[in-house]
Motif scaffolding. Sequence first.
Motif, PDB file in Angstrom:
ATOM      1  N   LEU A  79       0.641  -1.316  -0.137  1.00 12.72           N
ATOM      2  CA  LEU A  79      -0.304  -0.146   0.158  1.00 12.72           C
ATOM      3  C   LEU A  79       1.442   1.412   0.659  1.00 12.72           C
ATOM      4  N   CYS A  80       1.852   0.955   0.787  1.00 16.03           N
ATOM      5  CA  CYS A  80       2.939   2.729   0.664  1.00 16.03           C
ATOM      6  C   CYS A  80       3.425   2.659  -0.375  1.00 16.03           C
ATOM      7  N   GLN A  81       3.807   1.765  -1.840  1.00 16.40           N
ATOM      8  CA  GLN A  81       4.395   1.721  -2.396  1.00 16.40           C
ATOM      9  C   GLN A  81       3.601   2.392  -3.814  1.00 16.40           C
ATOM     10  N   ASP A  82       2.648   2.717  -3.264  1.00 17.07           N
ATOM     11  CA  ASP A  82       1.540   3.235  -4.612  1.00 17.07           C
ATOM     12  C   ASP A  82       1.293   4.368  -4.116  1.00 17.07           C
ATOM     13  N   ARG A  83       1.587   5.795  -4.411  1.00 13.68           N
ATOM     14  CA  ARG A  83       1.274   6.812  -4.023  1.00 13.68           C
ATOM     15  C   ARG A  83      -0.533   7.184  -3.770  1.00 13.68           C
ATOM     16  N   THR A  84      -0.904   7.196  -4.848  1.00 14.06           N
ATOM     17  CA  THR A  84      -2.352   7.011  -5.038  1.00 14.06           C
ATOM     18  C   THR A  84      -2.895   6.309  -3.760  1.00 14.06           C
ATOM     19  N   ALA A  85      -2.835   5.128  -4.210  1.00 14.59           N
ATOM     20  CA  ALA A  85      -3.568   4.194  -2.978  1.00 14.59           C
ATOM     21  C   ALA A  85      -3.136   4.771  -1.933  1.00 14.59           C
ATOM     22  N   ARG A 124       4.348   7.224  -8.874  1.00 15.61           N
ATOM     23  CA  ARG A 124       3.458   7.488  -8.533  1.00 15.61           C
ATOM     24  C   ARG A 124       3.605   5.498  -7.603  1.00 15.61           C
ATOM     25  N   HIS A 125       5.292   5.477  -8.264  1.00 13.33           N
ATOM     26  CA  HIS A 125       5.331   3.898  -7.378  1.00 13.33           C
ATOM     27  C   HIS A 125       6.526   4.548  -6.169  1.00 13.33           C
ATOM     28  N   SER A 126       6.258   4.350  -5.335  1.00 10.39           N
ATOM     29  CA  SER A 126       7.439   4.715  -4.294  1.00 10.39           C
ATOM     30  C   SER A 126       8.524   3.684  -4.402  1.00 10.39           C
ATOM     31  N   ARG A 127      10.391   3.938  -4.691  1.00 10.89           N
ATOM     32  CA  ARG A 127      11.422   3.050  -5.010  1.00 10.89           C
ATOM     33  C   ARG A 127      12.616   4.138  -4.690  1.00 10.89           C
ATOM     34  N   ARG A 128      13.958   3.082  -4.967  1.00  2.46           N
ATOM     35  CA  ARG A 128      15.078   4.137  -4.787  1.00  2.46           C
ATOM     36  C   ARG A 128      15.010   4.071  -5.696  1.00  2.46           C
ATOM     37  N   HIS A 129      15.060   6.118  -5.696  1.00  2.00           N
ATOM     38  CA  HIS A 129      15.849   6.404  -6.623  1.00  2.00           C
ATOM     39  C   HIS A 129      14.577   7.230  -7.718  1.00  2.00           C
ATOM     40  N   ASP A 130      13.261   6.955  -7.041  1.00  2.00           N
ATOM     41  CA  ASP A 130      12.191   7.737  -7.707  1.00  2.00           C
ATOM     42  C   ASP A 130      12.296   9.088  -8.310  1.00  2.00           C
ATOM     43  N   LEU A 131      11.505   9.461  -8.694  1.00  2.00           N
ATOM     44  CA  LEU A 131      11.639  10.946  -9.232  1.00  2.00           C
ATOM     45  C   LEU A 131      10.688  11.593  -8.354  1.00  2.00           C
ATOM     46  N   VAL A 132      10.468  13.266  -8.048  1.00  2.00           N
ATOM     47  CA  VAL A 132      10.365  13.301  -7.069  1.00  2.00           C
ATOM     48  C   VAL A 132      10.822  15.168  -7.217  1.00  2.00           C
ATOM     49  N   ALA A 133       9.974  16.190  -8.331  1.00  2.00           N
ATOM     50  CA  ALA A 133      10.640  17.362  -8.618  1.00  2.00           C
ATOM     51  C   ALA A 133       9.267  18.397  -8.486  1.00  2.00           C
ATOM     52  N   ARG A 134       9.996  19.521  -7.929  1.00  5.28           N
ATOM     53  CA  ARG A 134       9.050  20.987  -8.372  1.00  5.28           C
ATOM     54  C   ARG A 134       9.062  21.534  -9.303  1.00  5.28           C
ATOM     55  N   LEU A 135       7.977  21.252 -10.266  1.00  2.00           N
ATOM     56  CA  LEU A 135       8.145  22.319 -11.480  1.00  2.00           C
ATOM     57  C   LEU A 135       7.426  23.804 -10.346  1.00  2.00           C
ATOM     58  N   ASP A 136       7.902  24.306 -11.499  1.00  2.00           N
ATOM     59  CA  ASP A 136       7.143  26.370 -10.450  1.00  2.00           C
ATOM     60  C   ASP A 136       6.332  26.776 -12.388  1.00  2.00           C
ATOM     61  N   SER A 137       6.872  26.348 -13.590  1.00  2.00           N
ATOM     62  CA  SER A 137       6.235  26.530 -14.886  1.00  2.00           C
ATOM     63  C   SER A 137       5.941  25.294 -16.251  1.00  2.00           C
ATOM     64  N   ASP A 138       5.268  25.706 -17.109  1.00  2.19           N
ATOM     65  CA  ASP A 138       5.619  25.084 -18.001  1.00  2.19           C
ATOM     66  C   ASP A 138       6.729  24.370 -18.871  1.00  2.19           C
ATOM     67  N   VAL A 139       7.270  25.125 -18.622  1.00  7.65           N
ATOM     68  CA  VAL A 139       8.838  24.554 -19.286  1.00  7.65           C
ATOM     69  C   VAL A 139       9.374  23.885 -18.668  1.00  7.65           C
ATOM     70  N   GLN A 140       9.557  23.959 -17.056  1.00 11.33           N
ATOM     71  CA  GLN A 140      10.638  23.284 -16.789  1.00 11.33           C
ATOM     72  C   GLN A 140       9.354  21.714 -16.873  1.00 11.33           C
ATOM     73  N   VAL A 235       3.179  14.405   3.821  1.00  9.63           N
ATOM     74  CA  VAL A 235       3.915  13.950   1.775  1.00  9.63           C
ATOM     75  C   VAL A 235       4.310  12.991   1.925  1.00  9.63           C
ATOM     76  N   ASP A 236       4.963  12.544   2.522  1.00 13.93           N
ATOM     77  CA  ASP A 236       4.749  10.890   2.375  1.00 13.93           C
ATOM     78  C   ASP A 236       4.165   9.939   3.353  1.00 13.93           C
ATOM     79  N   ILE A 237       4.505   8.215   3.674  1.00 11.42           N
ATOM     80  CA  ILE A 237       4.636   7.657   4.219  1.00 11.42           C
ATOM     81  C   ILE A 237       5.222   6.473   3.781  1.00 11.42           C
ATOM     82  N   ASN A 238       6.648   6.208   4.688  1.00 13.66           N
ATOM     83  CA  ASN A 238       7.211   5.317   3.802  1.00 13.66           C
ATOM     84  C   ASN A 238       7.211   3.922   4.577  1.00 13.66           C
ATOM     85  N   ALA A 239       6.710   2.758   4.512  1.00 17.55           N
ATOM     86  CA  ALA A 239       7.098   1.129   5.365  1.00 17.55           C
ATOM     87  C   ALA A 239       8.389   0.769   5.390  1.00 17.55           C
ATOM     88  N   PHE A 240       8.758   0.320   6.699  1.00 16.76           N
ATOM     89  CA  PHE A 240      10.149   0.019   7.332  1.00 16.76           C
ATOM     90  C   PHE A 240      11.651   1.061   6.437  1.00 16.76           C
TER      91      PHE A 240
END
Length: 290
Positions: A79-85, A124-140, A235-240
């Motif tokens: 459940l904690c691996q799927d950020r939507t769920a 969406r799927h939490s894993r090592r080296h997953d994508l996390v980024a702040r975007l301030d513009s449509d160009v980004q 903003v996030d919950i992590n199992a173990f």
Amino acid sequence: MRIGLITPEPGHPLLAAATALFTPVHQVETLDPRTVEEVPGPLADVYLLKSHTPRALALARDLERRGAPVVNSAAATALCQDRTAMAHQARRAGLPFAATRTFATLAQLASGPRLPGPVVVKSRHSRRHDLVARLDSDVQLRELAAAHPLEPVVVQEFAPNSGWDHKLWAVGDGLFAALRRSELFPGGRGPSLSLACEDLPPGWPALVRRVGEVFELDVYGVDIIETGDGAPLIVDINAFPGVRGQSGAPEALVALALDRSASEANRSASEADRPAGGGLQRPGDFRVAH
């Protein structure tokens, strides 16, 4: 007592320190999910699931099916691996979790309406080296989508904050905390700063315990940002998680494993003593998830 570690990294600081406390009184065995597909009997008294890969979850599910206690359970870990769920579960329970939208791919997000303002995009799927980024513009956004067009993502509106993440960890009855620069901070994360739980805003320790109840977790992390006047936003919950550098965390993990093993042994003995044919369930037979 035999303790099984489901992990490819038994040398992880938390596990290594706990193993040193277990031995020589107890026996610790490592199951590397990359190479072990099935565990021959007899099974260990308790297993610690310190891996989130599909193979590790499949191994944990098989152990649970055969009656072995696993901390955390395979279902809670998945459940904690799927950020939507995760977001759905948290908000349905009334937890102050960031509003979350899901997109099948980054390309789909980039082809839609313009961004309403700063947002945080995560895999969406939490894993090592997953994508996390702040975007301030449509160009980004277009640049990110060009690099990861097929990545399933979730989007959260950026909440103004101090730039510090509160990292809170629960290990059984133990609660630990630290401050760490947000990975979205321009200067990078930097080292974690230990934080006494007594210095947390009022109500935060109880909130972390509530997360454990809602997600049926025993070892977990909760990432919280303060949005003003001590108001928490999860903003996030992590199992173990790793729980690195936290004094008392290995001892708390050992106590949890011993307690879970004893609870399962008592439950099995109670079921063996129960008259054939069932009958009314005695109050002591009820189990409360924490």
